[in-house]
Design an enzyme around this catalytic site. Structure first.
Site, PDB file in Angstrom:
ATOM      1  N   SER A   1     -24.596  40.670 -52.045  1.00 44.62           N
ATOM      2  CA  SER A   1     -25.828  41.393 -51.784  1.00 44.62           C
ATOM      3  C   SER A   1     -25.965  42.404 -52.890  1.00 44.62           C
ATOM      4  CB  SER A   1     -25.737  42.083 -50.419  1.00 44.62           C
ATOM      5  OG  SER A   1     -26.751  43.053 -50.306  1.00 44.62           O
TER       6      SER A   1
ATOM      7  N   ARG B   1     -49.917  -1.565 -31.677  1.00 40.89           N
ATOM      8  CA  ARG B   1     -49.682  -0.639 -32.812  1.00 40.89           C
ATOM      9  C   ARG B   1     -50.269   0.701 -32.408  1.00 40.89           C
ATOM     10  NH1 ARG B   1     -50.991  -3.566 -37.189  1.00 40.89           N
ATOM     11  NH2 ARG B   1     -49.008  -4.437 -36.477  1.00 40.89           N
TER      12      ARG B   1
END
Lengths: 373, 373, 373, 373
Positions: free
Chosen positions: D267, D305
Site C-alpha cells: 500500500s 428453440r
C-alpha cells in the site's frame, strides 16, 4: 417450514411431510441415539447406557416450538435437545452426545432429511419421466409443427418432443439419485479432529454412518462441495420439470390447443377456460430453485465452522427440496393423462407446410427411450 | 410458511405471525369484505347484502389446510374461499366477489400482508439503527484501528464505525418505509379492464383502496415493477443488517475481542467460548434475501396474467419478508447492549501505530448522526 | 468488458462504449485530476502543481493492458496509475493523489461510469417507453383478446396492453433517473476518516464532488446500500424491458400473429419465418440482470474495506449496465415501428367471444398515458 | 468478453484467451468445416467441395466486429458467417452448413470453447489443490487453534485445514473433469429431427462429434440439463476456491498473522500492510459464479428453440468460465509459496489452551491426502 394453505397447490405437500419441524426433531433424535450406540460399539459408553438413552429417546416428548425457543440462546436446536435427552435418560444421560459438536448432529440430521425427502422427489421425477415416456411411445409418429423462436418452423413429432422432456427428467433424476446414494455422515467433534473420541473417532464415525444408512466420510464441517452438489442437482431437476411445464402451458394456449391437462382448472367467471394449472404451478414451484441453490453453493464457510453460512443452509436446503419436489409432483400430475390432439396438431401445421416430413424424428424418439436409465 | 423450530433462532418468529396461513386467510377475507362494501358504495350490490357478507365473513370458519386442498383444482385459494363465503352468506352470497378476478384478491391481500409484516420489519430496523446510533454517540471519540482488506490500516473511531452501520440501516429502512407507504390496491377484473364493474370500475377500485388503507392504482396484473421495487428494498435492508453483523462477528473474534454481545451463546463443551450468536444468525437470515429478490424482480409476467411467475411470488415474497425481518430482529438483539472494550481496541491498535490520529472521524460521526431521518 | 462479436446483437454496443477499459482509464484519470484540483482549492497542494498535474494527465498515454498487468501486484489499477501520473508530472507529482486511498478513486470513477452509461440506458428506456406510448395512443380502441394463464380470457384493447408496457418502463426509468441524479463522490482516505486531509477533508470531498458533477457524501467505503439501490433499479429496468419483449415474442407467434417487428429476422433455411429477434435478444440481455444485482446487493462489506466483495463489484456493475442497456436498446428497436394487425386480433378474439366489450380499457389507457412522468 | 484492464487482476487473463471473440470465431469456423467434412464422409456433399471449404476457411479473414454487426439482423453470428464462408468457397459454397441450423453451430462451438477454457480451469484447480496438498503434507503435525463461529475453539493442525482445502478443490475439479470429458455435439437441423440430412442424420452427427473430439448425442436444442450440470460444477469449483481464499484472508489478518502470501500487496500510504491480494481477488472472482450458474440452470427453454433463454447462455457461460478460472488462478497463486508461521499459531493457541491435543488431526490429514484422485 410448511404451509398447509399453499403446499398442496405448489405440489409440496407430500415432500413437506418429510421436511417439517417434526421431521427435523425425529432426525436429530435419531442421530443422537445412533451416535450413542456407535460409541457403545467401541466401548466409549456402556451398552446399558446406550440402551437407556435409546429407550428415553423413543418416548421423549419434544415440542418443536419449545425446542425452537430454547435454541435461540446457543444458536441451534441441538444444545437444548441434548439437555432434554440427558435429563430424560437419567444417569445414562452421561452417554448422550459423546464427542460430538452441534454441527455433527445438525449436518447428519440434514442428510437424513435429504434422504427422506429425496425419495419423494425421486419418485415424482420418475413418475413424470415415465408419463413423458408413455406419451412419447404413443405419439412416436404423431406429426406436429416444431416451433423455434416462437415461430412455426418445420415438422417434428410429438413423440420426439415428449421423449426430449423424458430425457431431461431422467438425466436430472439420475444425477439426484447418485447424490442421494452417497449422503455422508458428519462427525468431527468440536474442531473436526475427533479428539474427544480418540483413538476411536474414525471408527465411531463409520459405525454411525452404517447405523443411519449414510456414507462414511472424513469431517466436512467447512468443506461444503457436497452440499453444493446436492443443491445443484435439485435445481437442475426443478428446471428439468419447468421445461416441459412451459411447453404444456404454451401448447395448451387457446390458439394452439394441441394438448390439454386431464383436469384443467376452471374459472368461475369464464367457463370456457381450461387452465393447465398443474403445469403452471410446476413452473411456479421450480422458479426459486436456482436462486436457493446459489445460496447453498456460494457459502464460503470460513475457519472450522462458519458463522452464518452454515446456519443459512437449514432453511435454504429444505426449501429447495420443497421447490423441486413441488415441481416434480405438479409436473407428474400435468403429464399423467395429458390429452393430445393430433388433429389440432395437423391443422396448425398446415399453416406453414403441407408436407409433414419428420426426418429422423421417430428414430430419435426410439433412441431416447431406449437409452432410459 | 412458519417453522416454530427455526423461526426464533433466525429472528423470524415475530414477523412470521403476520405471514402465516392464518394471516393469508384473514387478508383474503378482508379484501373480499371490503370489495363487497366498495361495490355497495357505488350501488353495484345492495347495502344489506354487503352487511350480510361482512357478517358472514366475520364468523366464517376457515381451515387453511382445507382451503389449501380445495385450492389445488383452480390454482389459487380465492376460488374456494369465494365459494365458502357465498355459501355462508346465503342469498347475500350474490354480492361476494363482484367484478373481480382471483388475482385481484390475491395481490391485494399480499399487499396487506406486506403492510402488516413490513411494520414489524421497520420496527426492528429502527431498533437496530437506534442501537447503532447510541453506540456511535457513546463511542464518538473511542479510537480503534481501521482494518482494510483484513489488515490493520490506520486509526478510526468506533463511533464512526457504528455511525456507518446506522447510516446503512437508516437508508434501507427509509426506502422500505417509502414502499410501504404506497402499497397499491389491485382491481382489474378478468382482463384488467374492470369490465364487469363498468361504469363504476375505477371508482370501486378507489373505494377498495381507501377501505384497506392502500393506494389507488390502475390495474397492474402483469406490470410488476412495484413488486420488484418492494423486493429490492427488502433485500437491501437484509444486506444492511448483514454488514454490521459481519463486523460484530469479526470484532468479537478471540484475537480481536473488541466487542461482545450482551448474551453470547455458550458451548456445552467449550465454556470459554462466547459466540456472537445474534449477529451470526442475522447474517444467516439475510443470506437468502438477494436470491429471493432476484426471483421476484425477474418475473417476465406474460400476457394479462402470468402462468407461473405470478404464483411463484407468494412464497418468495413472504419468505423474503421473513428473511429481512429475521435479520433485522437478530441484529437489533446483537446491537442492543453490545459490550465495547476500548482498552482492547487501544491494545490492538498499538500493534501497528502509536499515534491514534483519527482525523475527521468524530466530525463525520456527528454528521452521520445529525443526518438521521 | 466488451465483445464486438456479441455486443451489437445483445444491444450492448452503445452502452459498452462508456464501460470499456478506456472509459475506466478516463474516469480514473479524471478523478485524480479533479482531486488534485480540489486539494489546490483548499491550499493542500499548490495551484501550479495542480495545473501541471492536469496538463500531464491530459496527454498521459495509458495502455489499459499494461495498466492491467501492473494492477495485479497491489490489487487495483489505481496504484500503478498514480505511479504513472506522478512520473509524468515531474516535481508536481507530489500533488497527485493527495490524502486518498485507492478505493476513493475506484468508487468515484465507478460513479462516473455509471453516470455516463446510465444516460445511454435512460435514453433507450425513454425511447422504448415513448414507442409503447405511441402504440397505446394509436391503438387506444383496438380490441384484442386478453390472455390469462395462457388462455384466451375476455376482451381488452391493445392500447391498454401497450400502456401497461409503457407504465412499467416509465416507472423503472424514473427510479433509475433518481439514482443517477444522486451519484455520490467517495473520499475517505485510508480508513474513512479523511485524516490525511485534516482539517480540510470534508471540504475537499465537497469540492471534488462539485468538480465531477457528483453528490457530496460522507465516506461510504463499506456502507454499500447505494450500490445496492443502483443495482436494484437497473435489474428492475431490465425486467421492465423483458416483460413487453416476452409479450411481443408470444403475440408474434405464427398462430397468434397479432404483432410483428418492423425488421424481423430471417432464416436461411425457412423463408416463411419472421423471428422477432429484437424482442428475443432484449429478453436474453435482461436475463442475467437480477442475478448480477443480487451479487451487488448481498455484499457484506466487512471492516473498513472489504477483502473481495469490493473487488467483485467492478465487473458485476459494468456487466449489469450492459445487460440493462442492452435490453432497453433492443426493446426500443422492437417497439419502434412494431406492426400491429387489428384484423388478426379480431379474428383471434372471435374464437371465444363475439362481443368485444372492453370495459374501462380505453379510459385506463388514457389514465396511464396521462400519468406519464 | 475480455478486459485487459481487469482480467489479470481477477485471474481471468489466461482463460480469457480461450473465450474471446477470436476464439468464438475460430470455434464457429471449426464446426462448419468439420460439419462439411462429416457430410462428405456420408456422401452428402462431395469430397472435393469439402476440401475446398476447408481450404477457404483456413484463410478466411473474419473481423469479429464486422461479424458482430452482421449478426444483429438474424440474431446470431452463424448466419453471416455461413454467408461469408460460402462466398469464399466459390462453387464449393454449396457444401457449407449442410442440414444444420444456427443453434447446431453455436452450441457445438460453445462446447469447443468450454473444452478449451475448461482445460485451463482444470489446470489451475489442480495447481491450487496440489499446493494445498503440499502445505498439508509439510504441516501435517503443526498445531493451530481451530476457530468455530469466529471464536477460538480447540486445537487442530494446519495440515488438516489445508487437507480440507485440497479435498474441496479435488472434489470440484473431478466433477468438472467428468463434465469436460463428455461435452456433447449438437446437430439436429431446423427442428431437431435431422430431416435435411435424412437418412444420414445420426451418422453425420456421430462423425461430427468424432472430428471435434466431442461426445455423440441426440439433439438437445431445448433439453439443457447438460448446460445446467456444466454451470453447476463451475460454480461449485469457484466456491471451492473461495473457501480457502477466505481462510487465507482471515488467517493473514494482523492480529492472527498465521499465514502470509509470498508476494502480498503493498500500500503506497501504509508500508506496514501485507494484503493477501491473490486470495482477495480469488474471492472476488468467485463471487458472481453462483448467480451466473443460476441463470444457466433456470432457463426454461421452450418449444424447439428458446426465444431468449438460449441467446442468454453465450455471455453467461463464458463469463462463468472467466469467474471460475479467475478464482482458480488467483487461489493457486495465493497457495503457491504460502508462508506459514507455526510460532504465531502456537502463540495464538496459547490464548485459550495450553494443551495442544490434536486428536485424529494428523491421521485425518493423511486420509484426505491418500484419497486424492
Amino acid at each position: 417450514m410448511t404451509s398447509p394453505l399453499f403446499d398442496p397447490l405448489l405440489g409440496a405437500d407430500r415432500v413437506a411431510e418429510r421436511l417439517d419441524d417434526a421431521s427435523w426433531v425425529a432426525a436429530l433424535v435419531a442421530v443422537e441415539v445412533a451416535l450413542t450406540a456407535a460409541a457403545a460399539e467401541h466401548g466409549i459408553v456402556s451398552a446399558s447406557d446406550a440402551e437407556a438413552v435409546a429407550e428415553a429417546a423413543s418416548s421423549l416428548p419434544v415440542d418443536p416450538a419449545e425446542l425452537g425457543r430454547a435454541a435461540v440462546e446457543g444458536g441451534n436446536p441441538v444444545i437444548p435437545l441434548v439437555r432434554m435427552l440427558r435429563a430424560a435418560a437419567g444417569p445414562a444421560g452421561r452417554a448422550v452426545h459423546p464427542g460430538a459438536t452441534s454441527q455433527d448432529i445438525m449436518d447428519t440430521a440434514a442428510m437424513l432429511l435429504v434422504g427422506w425427502a429425496g425419495e419423494i422427489v425421486l419418485d415424482d421425477l420418475r413418475g413424470a419421466a415415465d408419463a413423458a415416456a408413455r406419451l412419447a411411445a404413443v405419439h412416436r409418429d404423431t406429426p406436429m409443427i416444431a416451433r423455434t423462436l416462437g415461430q412455426q418452423a418445420v415438422p417434428t413429432t410429438f413423440g420426439l418432443v415428449a421423449a426430449g422432456w423424458c430425457a431431461g427428467l431422467d438425466r436430472a433424476r439420475t444425477a439426484l439419485a447418485v447424490e442421494l446414494a452417497h449422503l455422508p455422515v458428519q462427525l468431527g467433534g468440536a474442531a473436526g479432529t475427533l479428539a474427544a473420541l480418540h483413538p476411536h473417532g474414525p471408527a465411531v464415525a463409520a459405525s454411525l454412518a452404517a447405523r443411519l444408512g449414510l456414507s462414511d466420510a472424513a469431517p466436512w464441517h467447512t468443506e461444503r462441495t457436497r452440499i453444493g452438489a446436492l443443491a445443484a442437482v435439485l435445481a437442475i431437476a426443478a428446471s428439468a420439470c419447468a421445461t416441459p411445464a412451459t411447453d404444456i402451458v404454451l401448447l395448451s394456449g387457446t390458439e394452439l390447443g394441441e394438448v390439454a391437462e386431464a383436469a384443467p382448472g376452471d374459472s368461475s367467471s369464464m367457463p370456457h377456460k381450461r387452465n393447465p394449472i398443474a403445469a403452471i404451478t410446476a413452473r411456479a414451484a421450480a422458479r426459486r430453485a436456482p436462486a436457493l441453490a446459489g445460496v447453498l453453493i456460494g457459502g464460503e464457510h470460513e475457519h472450522q465452522r462458519a458463522a452464518g453460512a452454515w446456519h443459512a443452509e437449514w432453511q435454504a436446503l429444505t426449501d429447495l427440496l420443497r421447490a423441486t419436489g413441488g415441481a416434480a409432483a405438479r409436473l407428474r400430475t400435468s403429464l399423467d393423462g395429458l390429452v393430445v390432439d393430433p388433429e389440432r396438431m395437423a391443422a396448425n401445421m398446415a399453416l406453414t407446410t403441407d408436407e409433414p416430413t419428420t426426418g429422423h424424428a421417430a428414430e430419435l424418439c426410439d433412441r431416447l427411450l431406449a437409452a432410459r436409465p
